[in-house]
Design an enzyme around this catalytic site. Structure first.
Site, PDB file in Angstrom:
ATOM      1  N   CYS A 284       0.635  -1.148  -0.030  1.00  9.51           N
ATOM      2  CA  CYS A 284      -0.024   0.065  -0.008  1.00  9.51           C
ATOM      3  C   CYS A 284       0.820   1.467  -0.042  1.00  9.51           C
ATOM      4  O   CYS A 284       1.632   1.523  -0.902  1.00  9.51           O
ATOM      5  CB  CYS A 284      -0.933  -0.028   1.100  1.00  9.51           C
ATOM      6  SG  CYS A 284      -2.529   1.249   0.943  1.00  9.51           S
TER       7      CYS A 284
ATOM      8  N   HIS B 287      -3.863  -5.077  -0.004  1.00  9.92           N
ATOM      9  CA  HIS B 287      -3.766  -5.495   1.269  1.00  9.92           C
ATOM     10  C   HIS B 287      -3.602  -7.054   1.386  1.00  9.92           C
ATOM     11  O   HIS B 287      -4.550  -7.498   1.708  1.00  9.92           O
ATOM     12  CB  HIS B 287      -4.658  -4.822   2.374  1.00  9.92           C
ATOM     13  CG  HIS B 287      -4.290  -3.426   2.666  1.00  9.92           C
ATOM     14  ND1 HIS B 287      -3.295  -2.971   3.512  1.00  9.92           N
ATOM     15  CD2 HIS B 287      -4.810  -2.310   1.828  1.00  9.92           C
ATOM     16  CE1 HIS B 287      -3.320  -1.606   3.540  1.00  9.92           C
ATOM     17  NE2 HIS B 287      -4.058  -1.112   2.564  1.00  9.92           N
TER      18      HIS B 287
ATOM     19  N   GLU C 289      -2.407  -8.832   3.627  1.00  9.01           N
ATOM     20  CA  GLU C 289      -2.419  -9.122   4.904  1.00  9.01           C
ATOM     21  C   GLU C 289      -3.905  -9.254   5.434  1.00  9.01           C
ATOM     22  O   GLU C 289      -4.202  -9.718   6.360  1.00  9.01           O
ATOM     23  CB  GLU C 289      -1.678  -8.404   5.756  1.00  9.01           C
ATOM     24  CG  GLU C 289      -1.934  -7.063   5.990  1.00  9.01           C
ATOM     25  CD  GLU C 289      -2.146  -5.971   5.142  1.00  9.01           C
ATOM     26  OE1 GLU C 289      -1.809  -6.336   3.915  1.00  9.01           O
ATOM     27  OE2 GLU C 289      -2.205  -4.790   5.420  1.00  9.01           O
TER      28      GLU C 289
END
Lengths: 258, 204
Positions: free
Chosen positions: B80, B186, B188
């Protein structure tokens, strides 16, 4: 292609998950961590966690609970409840939360929105408006203190102001639709989505996957959030955490894509 | 050993949670000595470009990072704003970027489109994998990931763009130059496709 988002909303009171009806008559639903684990497994798009007493009781957010929930969440998490300062918001984001939602704080000091956006970026700043439509005339009022205190603002103008101050997302919480499960207030959502250029998420009223389908068909890009729908099953509202399967999601989103 | 750069920004716990579930070791690095132990580096980031660059420059890690990435060619992935920091500059701010991958960061602009889309770009969007890369092993054909941003990376050299997504217009969502990767979405927080990318990175 960006998809509309389908989002479970979890209300927490005294560390337990509750569900309300028009912001009252709460029913204990279970352990929030268990619910999060299930929504994780079902690959929810996002999760919204609201502590419904923190502001009314004027207390700090429950950081331990937030941290525990964040550690289980493999999708973006938004937390709201009792956030009044930039420091609190930063602390919460550092616990592993993607977005923070502020509500009552913005009426006294809308500047807090820009202060927060400057620190953490507007993408992490959600403003939540609890709203109720008047019986006559269709005008929409904003409320705080769990739907008991009417604010002296024009809700649509206030929403635009909130966007100007730097909110990255508007969360519309429909008090009279809460727990009723008879569909979203599509007209009001249309008015707000038309007026703003930031993403909007609406919660209140979803009673079936079809209700979500109708909202997404109307708005295309929207956050379709729901509480009761993802927590209850059947006529007698038995507690059963649920979320659309991939196949069901394709139908709701009306897409062939994954 | 995977080191997640801890310079005060970014959801570092989300990364460690994913790696913990995959039984892959990782550490948070907020000191150069910790960073130097790394065989792979993750540079997370959220928020505004200038603030992120300022925090990174003040962290005491900048020199070690530049050395490990540019001289020792340690694999690194920016996520990001971490990816955006790898550019030369950003329209969002005044400060110089890391300059690890030639390009500039631009704001989404819909003036040539039929309609203006909401910003930030928020939600699940699919990506188009434009080449074979070890980072993509095991991903579904058109995998979806979570995005939350208003700015995107524009590569100076097209060869550095290895995956694209579409939001009004096409934009690079994964960039690469040698040992350096940048991912706009993202991983994660993108369920199993995200976990796959993070696992693949650990196995480079």
């Amino acid at each position: 292609m960006l998809n509309a988002r389908i989002i479970p909303v979890l209300l927490v009171r005294n560390k337990g998950l509750v569900k309300t009806l028009k912001f009252k008559d709460e029913k204990y639903v279970g352990d929030p961590i268990n619910a999060v684990k299930i929504f994780n497994e079902m690959e929810s798009d996002e999760l919204v966690l609201l502590d419904i007493d923190a502001s009314a009781e004027n207390r700090e957010p429950d950081y331990k609970l937030i941290e525990n929930i964040a550690s289980e969440c493999r999708m973006p998490l938004c937390y709201g409840g009792g956030i009044k300062t930039v420091q609190q918001a930063e602390k919460i984001l550092q616990l592993g939360v993607e977005k923070v939602s502020i509500s009552s704080a913005v009426y006294e000091r809308p500047e807090i929105i820009s202060e927060l956006a400057e620190r953490v970026g507007r993408q992490s700043v959600v403003v939540c408006l609890d709203i109720k439509k008047r019986l006559l005339g269709g005008k929409v009022d904003c409320y705080t203190l769990n739907g008991t205190l009417k604010r002296k603002v024009d809700s649509l103008e206030f929403a635009k102001k909130v966007e100007e101050y730097g909110a990255g997302e508007l969360f519309l919480n429909f008090i009279d639709c809460d727990g009723v499960m008879k569909g979203y207030d599509l007209n009001t959502i249309r008015k707000f989505n038309e007026a703003l250029s930031i993403p909007i998420t609406a919660v209140g009223g979803a009673g079936s996957h079809d209700d979500i389908y109708k909202l997404i068909a109307q708005e295309k890009l929207i956050g379709a959030a729901a509480g009761s729908l993802f927590v209850f099953k059947g006529k007698y509202r038995a507690v059963l955490i649920n979320y659309p399967t991939r196949a069901q999601k394709k139908l709701i989103l009306n897409t062939e894509q994954n | 050993m995977i080191a997640i750069v801890d310079y005060g920004l970014g959801n570092i716990k989300a990364f460690s949670n994913v790696y913990k579930k995959l039984n892959i070791e990782c550490i948070f690095a907020d000191k150069p000595e910790q960073l130097k132990r790394a065989s792979k580096i993750i540079l997370p980031g959220v928020g505004a470009f200038d603030y992120a660059m300022e925090m990174l420059n003040r962290s005491g890690l900048r020199e070690t990072l530049d050395d490990m990435v540019l001289n020792e060619h340690i694999p690194v992935v920016g996520i990001c704003v971490g990816m955006q920091m790898m550019a030369n500059s950003s329209d969002e701010g005044q400060l110089d970027g890391l300059g690890w991958i030639q390009g500039t960061v631009k704001k989404f602009d819909f003036s040539n489109n039929d309609q203006t889309l909401p910003l930030p770009h928020m939600g699940w969007n699919n990506i188009s994998l434009d080449t074979h890369d070890p980072l993509f092993t095991g991903l579904e054909t058109t995998p979806r990931f979570y995005y939350l941003h208003s700015y995107y990376f524009e590569c100076e050299n097209e060869i550095n763009s290895i995956a694209t997504a579409n939001y009004g217009n096409k934009f690079s969502c994964i960039v690469k130059d040698g040992n350096i990767y940048g991912i706009q979405c993202h991983p994660e927080k993108s369920h199993h496709n995200g976990a796959t990318i993070l696992k693949n990175f650990s196995e480079l």
